[in-house]
Design an enzyme around this catalytic site. Structure first.
Site, PDB file in Angstrom:
ATOM      1  N   SER A   4       0.844  -1.198   0.000  1.00 51.26           N
ATOM      2  CA  SER A   4       0.000   0.000   0.000  1.00 51.26           C
ATOM      3  C   SER A   4       0.877   1.245   0.000  1.00 51.26           C
ATOM      4  O   SER A   4       1.651   1.447  -0.936  1.00 51.26           O
ATOM      5  CB  SER A   4      -0.951  -0.030   1.207  1.00 51.26           C
ATOM      6  N   HIS A  64      -2.875  -0.878  -3.091  1.00 54.63           N
ATOM      7  CA  HIS A  64      -3.983   0.050  -2.873  1.00 54.63           C
ATOM      8  C   HIS A  64      -3.733   1.316  -3.681  1.00 54.63           C
ATOM      9  O   HIS A  64      -2.991   2.201  -3.259  1.00 54.63           O
ATOM     10  CB  HIS A  64      -4.110   0.389  -1.384  1.00 54.63           C
ATOM     11  N   ASP A 110      -4.461  -4.744   6.146  1.00 54.19           N
ATOM     12  CA  ASP A 110      -4.892  -5.584   5.025  1.00 54.19           C
ATOM     13  C   ASP A 110      -3.795  -6.589   4.690  1.00 54.19           C
ATOM     14  O   ASP A 110      -2.625  -6.225   4.553  1.00 54.19           O
ATOM     15  CB  ASP A 110      -5.193  -4.712   3.806  1.00 54.19           C
TER      16      ASP A 110
END
Length: 361
Positions: free
Chosen positions: A180, A207, A304
């Protein structure tokens, strides 16, 4: 505690006002200056010494990439966060290039059709966290990521706990990566170190908004030894190829009647406030690849990937996480490590070598 000092550079009056008002809501962030062109911005950098610059990418005569390059050459260690439109391919390509020059992150400009109050809330929610993230992990420390592998000690197994020895004789089919915040910089350094003859596919969830994933994959492909591309729906995965999940859609892995691995898009709600989500990809591989995958969790905010790694552990899938020192944010990898699910915790400049050792032994 000292406030984080921010300079806003935007040539649109309304946009500047919204950015300023949104950041005024944050008690730990102070807007010390506002500029509407490059010259004023650079003058205020010298006079005000802000920690970060918020660059509104809507200039006709000034690109985010050139400004970022010029600013960070003059003021190394400062943060550049880019505000850009969600429907401009030119801005998307320019933003990806700016990230390559060291910009810290990007935030999409709010929908022009919503009210100013909603725009302020959107910016405050999405921008302030990135400013704080930059402040916690000063971007100057990213220099560690740029150290070429040949200038460091070669991987010698010192980072490998004894529990990983059981994986040494495994025959792997795929590498699954989640990343991310800091992802563009990390992938631009990691993927080019993967050798051209790498014998299995690499599947990555990052992301990132949809408009950026295609130019991001094209940018990595230009410096990569393996082919690197944005994944497509129903695409059969090929050996020695890296795939980046498109933004705005979940990616899952399946196996066809020929035994080939392929990917599908899944338009379901966000998971961990993310779409695509690392957990969705990792969990989809549990019954498909079983123990023949390697999972990797790189820099990023949040957690995540943790539950996905936990699910993969049911099949004894090894997990490598990026260490704290080389991560922009040790949220995602730290969450996996703190849950006791990481088999190896490595600096970024050793991960490609370790993957190569495991896969091509």
């Amino acid at each position: 505690m000292a406030k984080i000092k921010v300079l806003i550079l935007d040539n649109d009056t309304t946009s500047r006002d919204i950015l300023n008002k949104s950041l005024e809501e944050s008690k730990d962030i102070e807007v010390v200056g506002i500029a509407f062109n490059e010259k004023i911005a650079l003058d205020k950098m010298r006079l005000l010494n802000p920690d970060a610059v918020i660059f509104g990418n809507n200039f006709n005569d000034l690109s985010a990439s050139l400004f970022t390059k010029k600013l960070l050459e003059a003021y190394p260690g400062k943060g550049v966060i880019i505000i850009t439109d969600s429907n401009s391919k030119n801005q998307a390509s320019d933003t990806i290039e700016a990230l390559g020059h060291g910009a810290f992150d990007v935030v999409l400009r709010p929908d022009p059709n919503i009210s100013d109050i909603e725009k302020i809330k959107f910016i405050e929610r999405n921008l302030s966290s990135k400013i704080r993230c930059f402040s916690i992990k000063k971007f100057s420390r990213m220099a560690r990521l740029l150290t070429p592998i040949e200038e460091t000690q070669p991987y010698n197994g010192n980072f490998k706990p004894s529990c990983v020895k059981k994986y040494e004789n495994s025959k792997f089919e795929i590498v699954l990566i989640g990343v991310s915040t800091g992802g563009p910089e990390v992938l631009t350094n990691l993927i080019p170190e993967i050798p051209k003859n790498f014998p299995i596919p690499i599947l990555i969830v990052m992301h990132m908004p949809k408009i950026f994933t295609k130019p991001m994959s094209d940018s990595i492909n230009r410096v990569s030894k393996i082919k690197f591309k944005e994944a497509e729906d129903n695409e059969v995965l090929k050996t020695g190829t890296g795939y980046l999940a498109p933004g705005g859609i979940h990616l899952i892995i399946r196996r066809n009647l020929k035994g080939e691995l392929y990917v599908l898009f899944e338009d379901t709600p966000p998971v961990n406030s993310c779409k695509p989500a690392v957990d969705v990809l990792f969990k989809s591989a549990v019954g498909i690849v079983r123990e023949k995958a390697i999972s990797v969790v790189l820099t990023g905010m949040g957690s995540d990937g943790t539950e996905g790694v936990r699910a993969l552990k049911e099949n004894n899938v090894p997990c490598i996480v990026q260490d704290k020192e080389s991560s922009v944010v040790w949220g995602m990898p730290g969450s996996v490590a703190e849950a006791g699910l990481a088999d190896e915790i490595l600096p970024l400049n050793m991960i490609a070598k370790r993957l190569t050792d495991l896969v091509m032994k």
